[in-house]
Design a protein around this motif. Structure first.
Motif, PDB file in Angstrom:
ATOM      1  N   PHE A   1       0.838  -1.045  -0.133  1.00  0.00           N
ATOM      2  CA  PHE A   1      -0.030   0.062  -0.183  1.00  0.00           C
ATOM      3  C   PHE A   1       0.928   1.203   0.083  1.00  0.00           C
ATOM      4  O   PHE A   1       1.998   1.319   0.296  1.00  0.00           O
ATOM      5  CB  PHE A   1      -0.922   0.127   1.060  1.00  0.00           C
ATOM      6  N   LYS A   2       0.329   2.251  -0.376  1.00  0.00           N
ATOM      7  CA  LYS A   2       0.947   3.572  -0.658  1.00  0.00           C
ATOM      8  C   LYS A   2       0.883   4.331   0.744  1.00  0.00           C
ATOM      9  O   LYS A   2      -0.040   4.392   1.240  1.00  0.00           O
ATOM     10  CB  LYS A   2       0.505   4.507  -1.579  1.00  0.00           C
ATOM     11  N   LEU A   3       2.091   5.008   1.012  1.00  0.00           N
ATOM     12  CA  LEU A   3       2.182   5.842   2.209  1.00  0.00           C
ATOM     13  C   LEU A   3       2.445   7.530   1.420  1.00  0.00           C
ATOM     14  O   LEU A   3       3.293   7.631   0.670  1.00  0.00           O
ATOM     15  CB  LEU A   3       3.226   5.872   3.030  1.00  0.00           C
ATOM     16  N   TYR A   4       1.710   8.368   1.769  1.00  0.00           N
ATOM     17  CA  TYR A   4       1.944   9.663   1.474  1.00  0.00           C
ATOM     18  C   TYR A   4       3.076  10.659   2.147  1.00  0.00           C
ATOM     19  O   TYR A   4       2.957  10.244   3.429  1.00  0.00           O
ATOM     20  CB  TYR A   4       0.550  10.442   1.416  1.00  0.00           C
ATOM     21  N   TYR A   5       3.787  11.190   1.742  1.00  0.00           N
ATOM     22  CA  TYR A   5       4.964  11.741   2.518  1.00  0.00           C
ATOM     23  C   TYR A   5       5.239  13.175   1.917  1.00  0.00           C
ATOM     24  O   TYR A   5       5.012  13.593   0.673  1.00  0.00           O
ATOM     25  CB  TYR A   5       6.146  11.013   2.591  1.00  0.00           C
ATOM     26  N   GLU A   6       5.709  14.044   2.578  1.00  0.00           N
ATOM     27  CA  GLU A   6       6.249  15.383   2.077  1.00  0.00           C
ATOM     28  C   GLU A   6       7.674  15.583   2.551  1.00  0.00           C
ATOM     29  O   GLU A   6       8.024  15.363   3.856  1.00  0.00           O
ATOM     30  CB  GLU A   6       5.388  16.734   2.517  1.00  0.00           C
TER      31      GLU A   6
ATOM     32  N   PHE B   1       4.603  12.578   7.138  1.00  0.00           N
ATOM     33  CA  PHE B   1       3.955  11.425   6.165  1.00  0.00           C
ATOM     34  C   PHE B   1       2.742  11.145   7.048  1.00  0.00           C
ATOM     35  O   PHE B   1       2.427  11.273   8.135  1.00  0.00           O
ATOM     36  CB  PHE B   1       4.887  10.187   6.090  1.00  0.00           C
ATOM     37  N   ASP B   2       1.708  10.481   6.083  1.00  0.00           N
ATOM     38  CA  ASP B   2       0.615  10.118   6.754  1.00  0.00           C
ATOM     39  C   ASP B   2       0.580   8.534   6.971  1.00  0.00           C
ATOM     40  O   ASP B   2       1.085   7.885   6.189  1.00  0.00           O
ATOM     41  CB  ASP B   2      -0.553  10.285   5.656  1.00  0.00           C
ATOM     42  N   ASN B   3       0.352   8.404   8.320  1.00  0.00           N
ATOM     43  CA  ASN B   3       0.455   6.726   8.716  1.00  0.00           C
ATOM     44  C   ASN B   3      -0.687   6.164   7.712  1.00  0.00           C
ATOM     45  O   ASN B   3      -1.745   6.617   7.311  1.00  0.00           O
ATOM     46  CB  ASN B   3       0.072   6.684  10.160  1.00  0.00           C
ATOM     47  N   ARG B   4      -0.353   4.943   7.705  1.00  0.00           N
ATOM     48  CA  ARG B   4      -1.401   4.060   6.958  1.00  0.00           C
ATOM     49  C   ARG B   4      -2.876   4.396   7.627  1.00  0.00           C
ATOM     50  O   ARG B   4      -2.922   4.409   8.940  1.00  0.00           O
ATOM     51  CB  ARG B   4      -1.086   2.727   7.225  1.00  0.00           C
ATOM     52  N   GLY B   5      -3.808   4.410   6.863  1.00  0.00           N
ATOM     53  CA  GLY B   5      -4.878   4.548   7.402  1.00  0.00           C
ATOM     54  C   GLY B   5      -5.401   6.057   7.726  1.00  0.00           C
ATOM     55  O   GLY B   5      -6.567   6.391   8.253  1.00  0.00           O
ATOM     56  N   ALA B   6      -4.496   7.281   7.259  1.00  0.00           N
ATOM     57  CA  ALA B   6      -5.053   8.222   7.550  1.00  0.00           C
ATOM     58  C   ALA B   6      -4.689   9.110   6.393  1.00  0.00           C
ATOM     59  O   ALA B   6      -3.602   9.047   5.559  1.00  0.00           O
ATOM     60  CB  ALA B   6      -4.151   8.863   8.880  1.00  0.00           C
TER      61      ALA B   6
ATOM     62  N   SER C   1      -2.651   8.671   2.769  1.00  0.00           N
ATOM     63  CA  SER C   1      -2.164   7.281   2.579  1.00  0.00           C
ATOM     64  C   SER C   1      -3.320   6.459   2.453  1.00  0.00           C
ATOM     65  O   SER C   1      -4.352   6.727   2.762  1.00  0.00           O
ATOM     66  CB  SER C   1      -1.372   6.918   3.951  1.00  0.00           C
ATOM     67  N   GLU C   2      -2.758   5.084   1.746  1.00  0.00           N
ATOM     68  CA  GLU C   2      -4.059   4.058   2.006  1.00  0.00           C
ATOM     69  C   GLU C   2      -4.273   3.658   2.888  1.00  0.00           C
ATOM     70  O   GLU C   2      -3.541   3.507   3.899  1.00  0.00           O
ATOM     71  CB  GLU C   2      -3.428   2.946   0.735  1.00  0.00           C
ATOM     72  N   CYS C   3      -5.601   2.996   2.883  1.00  0.00           N
ATOM     73  CA  CYS C   3      -6.127   2.213   4.077  1.00  0.00           C
ATOM     74  C   CYS C   3      -6.229   0.623   4.262  1.00  0.00           C
ATOM     75  O   CYS C   3      -7.137   0.243   3.573  1.00  0.00           O
ATOM     76  CB  CYS C   3      -7.325   2.973   4.627  1.00  0.00           C
ATOM     77  N   PRO C   4      -5.064   0.113   4.263  1.00  0.00           N
ATOM     78  CA  PRO C   4      -5.284  -1.384   4.156  1.00  0.00           C
ATOM     79  C   PRO C   4      -6.070  -2.007   5.394  1.00  0.00           C
ATOM     80  O   PRO C   4      -6.395  -1.116   6.405  1.00  0.00           O
ATOM     81  CB  PRO C   4      -3.602  -1.877   4.407  1.00  0.00           C
ATOM     82  N   PRO C   5      -6.573  -3.072   5.355  1.00  0.00           N
ATOM     83  CA  PRO C   5      -7.442  -3.660   6.443  1.00  0.00           C
ATOM     84  C   PRO C   5      -6.809  -3.846   7.681  1.00  0.00           C
ATOM     85  O   PRO C   5      -5.773  -4.217   7.738  1.00  0.00           O
ATOM     86  CB  PRO C   5      -7.862  -5.172   5.663  1.00  0.00           C
TER      87      PRO C   5
ATOM     88  N   MET D   1       3.497  -0.618  11.990  1.00  0.00           N
ATOM     89  CA  MET D   1       3.491   0.661  11.567  1.00  0.00           C
ATOM     90  C   MET D   1       4.969   1.267  11.681  1.00  0.00           C
ATOM     91  O   MET D   1       5.437   2.027  10.736  1.00  0.00           O
ATOM     92  CB  MET D   1       2.635   1.611  12.340  1.00  0.00           C
ATOM     93  N   ALA D   2       5.735   0.760  12.475  1.00  0.00           N
ATOM     94  CA  ALA D   2       7.289   0.830  12.358  1.00  0.00           C
ATOM     95  C   ALA D   2       8.001   0.398  11.240  1.00  0.00           C
ATOM     96  O   ALA D   2       8.898   1.137  10.698  1.00  0.00           O
ATOM     97  CB  ALA D   2       7.829   0.399  13.735  1.00  0.00           C
ATOM     98  N   GLN D   3       7.508  -0.824  10.876  1.00  0.00           N
ATOM     99  CA  GLN D   3       8.033  -1.259   9.569  1.00  0.00           C
ATOM    100  C   GLN D   3       7.736  -0.384   8.529  1.00  0.00           C
ATOM    101  O   GLN D   3       8.579  -0.245   7.663  1.00  0.00           O
ATOM    102  CB  GLN D   3       7.734  -2.648   9.467  1.00  0.00           C
ATOM    103  N   ASP D   4       6.460   0.080   8.717  1.00  0.00           N
ATOM    104  CA  ASP D   4       6.188   1.336   7.620  1.00  0.00           C
ATOM    105  C   ASP D   4       7.184   2.427   7.423  1.00  0.00           C
ATOM    106  O   ASP D   4       7.499   2.826   6.246  1.00  0.00           O
ATOM    107  CB  ASP D   4       4.833   1.899   7.549  1.00  0.00           C
ATOM    108  N   VAL D   5       7.673   2.673   8.651  1.00  0.00           N
ATOM    109  CA  VAL D   5       8.464   3.799   8.721  1.00  0.00           C
ATOM    110  C   VAL D   5       9.974   3.636   8.179  1.00  0.00           C
ATOM    111  O   VAL D   5      10.488   4.411   7.207  1.00  0.00           O
ATOM    112  CB  VAL D   5       8.638   4.191  10.022  1.00  0.00           C
TER     113      VAL D   5
END
Length: 290
Positions: A15-20, A63-68, A71-75, A83-87
């Motif tokens: 899934f995608k994470l949005y960041y700036e 960046f937007d955490n998953r679900g916010a 960023s995409e919202c996986p189940p 979420m730390a692995q996402d980071v």
């Protein structure tokens, strides 16, 4: 929009994470990563990154955490460890592998603790704001936030959320901005502007964030390992009025991490917005510490 795809091989679907990125990308003095709290977008750091990027020469990643946000919202449900692995995957995408100053608030602080426990070699410092190692946030407040997220009228939703995270005395006090009579109007203006820069968190995303917060746990032994890996490079911030995460959790963190505990008397949960100058000064002090 800049996105990073995460979750390959460890989630049912990537899934995608949005960041700036804000600041000097070529020769930054310091690199800072900010992790936002439950159900809010990365724009919740808008009292930090513009100031620190422009006045200190820092390169700030939000960046937007998953679900916010975007960023995409996986189940769900989610876990702060995942979420730390996402980071981690976001940092690898950016090419940031060391000397990172990590700042997290609330659920973002929980994710920061997990990251510091799993990947301490990436970090130069760690700032934990209004967070906990494991004692769950107050259920009444958590479900209050969930209830707020289901309010359809956006202005009412913003006002109810403000009442949960900001002290009433602060909201009623005179504004620091002459355009607004009280802090209530000023904070509402900031919050309203943030909604124009992001996408509203879905009910599913909010529920998955609540699950991550309630299931979060970093043991004292893991905190001790963080203390040993980042000696003199950790600080904890809290407010005495915090109604979401009891300030005693911050005291416990500071004790086990053997680090400074900075307490704002009368401060609420959302210190980066409420007491931005105080928070920014503390972040800069730690970042500049040799």
């Amino acid at each position: 929009m800049p996105y990073c795809v995460v979750g390959h091989g460890r989630e049912p679907s990537p899934f995608k994470l949005y960041y700036e990125l804000h600041g000097d990308t070529l020769q930054p003095r310091k690199r800072l990563l900010f992790i936002a709290g439950l159900s809010v977008s990365c724009q919740s750091w808008d009292q930090q990154y513009p100031v620190l990027a422009s006045t200190q020469g820092y390169l700030c990643c939000i960046f937007d955490n998953r679900g916010a946000g975007f960023s995409e919202c996986p189940p769900g449900p989610y876990k702060t460890s995942a979420m730390a692995q996402d980071v981690l995957e976001l940092l690898l995408h950016l090419g940031w592998s060391s000397d990172i100053h990590l700042i997290g608030v609330s659920m973002g602080g929980m994710i920061s603790l997990e990251f510091a426990s799993q990947f301490p070699e990436f970090l130069a410092s760690l700032t934990l704001i209004s967070t906990t190692a494991g004692a769950p946030p107050k259920l009444s407040a958590i479900f209050g936030l969930f209830g707020v997220a289901t309010i359809r009228d956006p202005d009412i939703r913003l006002m109810r959320n403000m009442e949960l995270v900001f002290p009433q005395g602060f909201l009623a006090s005179a504004s620091s901005d002459p355009r607004f009579p009280t802090q209530r109007e000023r904070i509402f203006h900031i919050a309203k502007h943030r909604t124009t820069l992001t996408r509203a968190t879905t009910t599913a995303g909010a529920a998955a964030h609540i699950a991550a917060s309630l299931g979060h746990s970093v043991s004292d032994s893991r905190l001790n390992a963080i203390r040993l890996s980042l000696p003199g490079k950790v600080q904890v911030l809290t407010g005495t009025w915090d109604k979401l995460v009891d300030p005693s959790n911050s005291a416990h963190l500071a004790k086990v991490l053997a680090c400074p505990l900075h307490t704002y008397i009368g401060g609420g949960h959302s210190l980066p917005t409420e007491q931005a100058d105080w928070v920014n000064n503390l972040i800069c002090t730690l970042c500049e510490q040799e």
